[in-house]
Design a protein around this motif. Sequence first.
Motif, PDB file in Angstrom:
ATOM      1  N   ASP B 123      22.719 -32.539  24.903  1.00 51.52           N
ATOM      2  CA  ASP B 123      23.544 -33.441  24.346  1.00 51.52           C
ATOM      3  C   ASP B 123      24.390 -34.463  25.240  1.00 51.52           C
ATOM      4  O   ASP B 123      24.634 -35.419  24.849  1.00 51.52           O
ATOM      5  N   LEU B 124      24.747 -33.828  26.381  1.00 45.24           N
ATOM      6  CA  LEU B 124      25.276 -34.721  27.443  1.00 45.24           C
ATOM      7  C   LEU B 124      24.454 -35.978  27.766  1.00 45.24           C
ATOM      8  O   LEU B 124      24.893 -36.995  27.837  1.00 45.24           O
ATOM      9  N   ARG B 126      21.947 -37.144  26.111  1.00 46.23           N
ATOM     10  CA  ARG B 126      21.736 -37.942  25.273  1.00 46.23           C
ATOM     11  C   ARG B 126      22.911 -38.880  25.081  1.00 46.23           C
ATOM     12  O   ARG B 126      22.954 -40.180  24.956  1.00 46.23           O
ATOM     13  N   LEU B 127      24.156 -38.269  24.885  1.00 55.93           N
ATOM     14  CA  LEU B 127      25.582 -39.037  25.166  1.00 55.93           C
ATOM     15  C   LEU B 127      25.270 -40.310  26.127  1.00 55.93           C
ATOM     16  O   LEU B 127      25.578 -41.299  26.210  1.00 55.93           O
ATOM     17  N   LYS B 128      25.033 -39.716  27.667  1.00 61.43           N
ATOM     18  CA  LYS B 128      25.003 -40.828  28.864  1.00 61.43           C
ATOM     19  C   LYS B 128      23.952 -41.825  28.563  1.00 61.43           C
ATOM     20  O   LYS B 128      24.211 -42.975  28.841  1.00 61.43           O
ATOM     21  N   LEU B 129      22.943 -41.304  27.969  1.00 66.39           N
ATOM     22  CA  LEU B 129      21.730 -42.524  27.849  1.00 66.39           C
ATOM     23  C   LEU B 129      22.307 -43.310  26.768  1.00 66.39           C
ATOM     24  O   LEU B 129      22.201 -44.682  26.847  1.00 66.39           O
ATOM     25  N   SER B 130      22.999 -42.876  25.791  1.00 66.92           N
ATOM     26  CA  SER B 130      23.500 -43.764  24.738  1.00 66.92           C
ATOM     27  C   SER B 130      24.608 -44.712  25.237  1.00 66.92           C
ATOM     28  O   SER B 130      24.810 -45.749  24.656  1.00 66.92           O
ATOM     29  N   MET B 131      25.315 -44.325  26.055  1.00 61.78           N
ATOM     30  CA  MET B 131      26.372 -45.041  26.725  1.00 61.78           C
ATOM     31  C   MET B 131      26.038 -46.242  27.390  1.00 61.78           C
ATOM     32  O   MET B 131      26.537 -47.322  27.510  1.00 61.78           O
ATOM     33  N   GLU B 133      23.140 -47.617  26.837  1.00 66.90           N
ATOM     34  CA  GLU B 133      22.266 -48.309  25.901  1.00 66.90           C
ATOM     35  C   GLU B 133      20.844 -48.117  26.250  1.00 66.90           C
ATOM     36  O   GLU B 133      20.105 -49.148  26.412  1.00 66.90           O
ATOM     37  N   PRO B 136      16.522 -42.983  23.005  1.00 68.88           N
ATOM     38  CA  PRO B 136      16.147 -41.669  23.191  1.00 68.88           C
ATOM     39  C   PRO B 136      14.710 -41.732  24.066  1.00 68.88           C
ATOM     40  O   PRO B 136      14.157 -40.864  24.779  1.00 68.88           O
ATOM     41  N   SER B 161      26.969 -38.846  35.229  1.00 73.29           N
ATOM     42  CA  SER B 161      26.701 -37.685  34.400  1.00 73.29           C
ATOM     43  C   SER B 161      27.819 -36.585  34.848  1.00 73.29           C
ATOM     44  O   SER B 161      28.316 -35.517  34.057  1.00 73.29           O
TER      45      SER B 161
END
Lengths: 357, 259
Positions: B123-124, B126-131, B133, B136, B161
């Motif tokens: 989850d983390l 995914r969050l960082k990658l989304s942050m 931009e 997935p 991270s």
Amino acid sequence: MVLQGEWTLAAIGLAYPRLRARLEQHCDRLDLEWDLSGVDALDSVGALMLWRAWERRMPGRVRMRPDQAPVFERIRLAEEKGVLRKAPRSPFEWLMAIGDLAFKAGRNLREITILVGQLLLDLGHILRHPGDMPWRETSANLYKSGVRAMPVTALVGFLIGVVLSYLSALQLKSFGADVYIINILGIGIIRELGPVLVAVLVAGRSGSAMTAQLGVMRVTEEIDALAVMGVSRTLRLVFPKVLALALAVPLLVLWTSFVAIIGGMVSARFQLDISYAFFIDTLPKVVPVANLWIALFKGFTFGILVALIASHFGLQVKPNTESLSANTTSSVVTAITIVILVDAIYAIATRRIGMPT
Amino acid sequence: MTMGESPAIQVERLSMRFGRQWVLRELDFTVDKGEVVALVGGSGSGKTTLLRAIIGLLRPTQGHVRLFGEPLFSGDAKRDRLLRRRVGMLFQHGALFSAFNVYENVAFPLRELKVLDEDLIRDLVRLKLSMVELLPRHAWLMPAELSGGMMKRAALARALSLEPELLLLDEPTTGLDPDRSESFVHLIRSLRDELELTVVLVTHDLETLGALATRVAVLAEQRILAFGTLDEVMGADHPFVHNFFRTGRSQRALQRAEQ
């Protein structure tokens, strides 16, 4: 439920499993009101823990400060983009791996053949234009992979000679066939052990260095820079290596065999009481000189093979560390395997030559 | 002094020497929390050396570096490690581990903590990658398969991270085309605002500097020549400052950044 304190990765640390278990106890209580306004610091680790305890949605009743909302918003946004899931593995992966290996072997063979062809063209070019001969590079390679290899090959050769002589002596003693130690050491070391030992050492020592050097030059685009200047990379980089090893390995074979026989001789002196003078006197009588020529020829071809394989794998390196290490490994393993394979072929081809009658 | 009040970075009389050459001499430098400080200076003026000294990759020849009020080399290995985890660094060429894919690169520091479970790590990541931009599907690419901009983003995701409070950027926009570098600057600025990061960046790019920095430190002659807001620094009277900020090209770049 009132939360307090620092909900950050640094603060949670080792308490994570305990905290998670406590949060999970409350996750099915939908009527619970969550109060985050007393939380001093909240980072994405803390927020994600809560988010997971809330079963991935905002709970019905929650109180938080406005500055705490963005982190949950970020989590929600990330979730909208989809899950991180690897492509499923194919059940025929093993079959594909075998096929890949076959294709790779075929490709390597093809590339090496092209490299050999290119080197022959380079040789023709140099014969016509002797001025283009890369003397400096050849000399540098000869020094690096020949002269600098002398101590280690001597050490290994000497020890192998001692061990071989010692073990053989134990057996020969029980048959009373002491003098045959000279035949065993002479034929064994000069014809077989010397060339293979040197080839293996050179493959490990110089072959790996050559692959790594060419590989790094590829990574840093130095080889492309050479091509742009119109300098042939095979002529300037590969040809000197092949030539240097073709010259250095036979010489190293002589040197190593010489030291190994001395090692054997010393050991035989102590084990079997065979005097140095007798050993030296008998050696040429029981070992036909053809063996020496076979050894030199073996060294010559092994040197060429090691340099060719090392250069080939060096030029195949892709610009990342993984590829560099994989190619260096392949280079050394392939070189040693091929050397032993070719040695077996020589053993069969020369079985009627140089054997004492 | 409590932790909340101490500055993020405190460099006291720092001297660095390589062989016989002094790169930095008796340098003092303080960065308060929440600031974005740009280090500028000519090639070989010791910008990267200073950055490396701040993160502890280089031991000072003389002087001290304190982060958040704590000494960088306290002699206690565990404390040092904990302190380093509060700092994230974006290297000039990304320095992604080329044997790992993007996912494993971002997950690596989290896994090294050996406390978090794999579900939370996923989850983390995914969050960082989304942050930063990234999508997935980019998570399974190897660093060699990434474009320059994506590489910087993935490296930034890894730097973020461990939830750092201080972020060091070494030439964040070098090697990116103007369009990419603008969106990367925008990304860093929005992350800084959201996460309340303290940022120190080394840059040659005036547009980046104008768009990001709250204060500018000019490094030359082995020390910090001028330190202040962009306007203050541009007023300083030194040949380097003249050459760096007051040529026509620089002026145009700064104007673009202001827009």
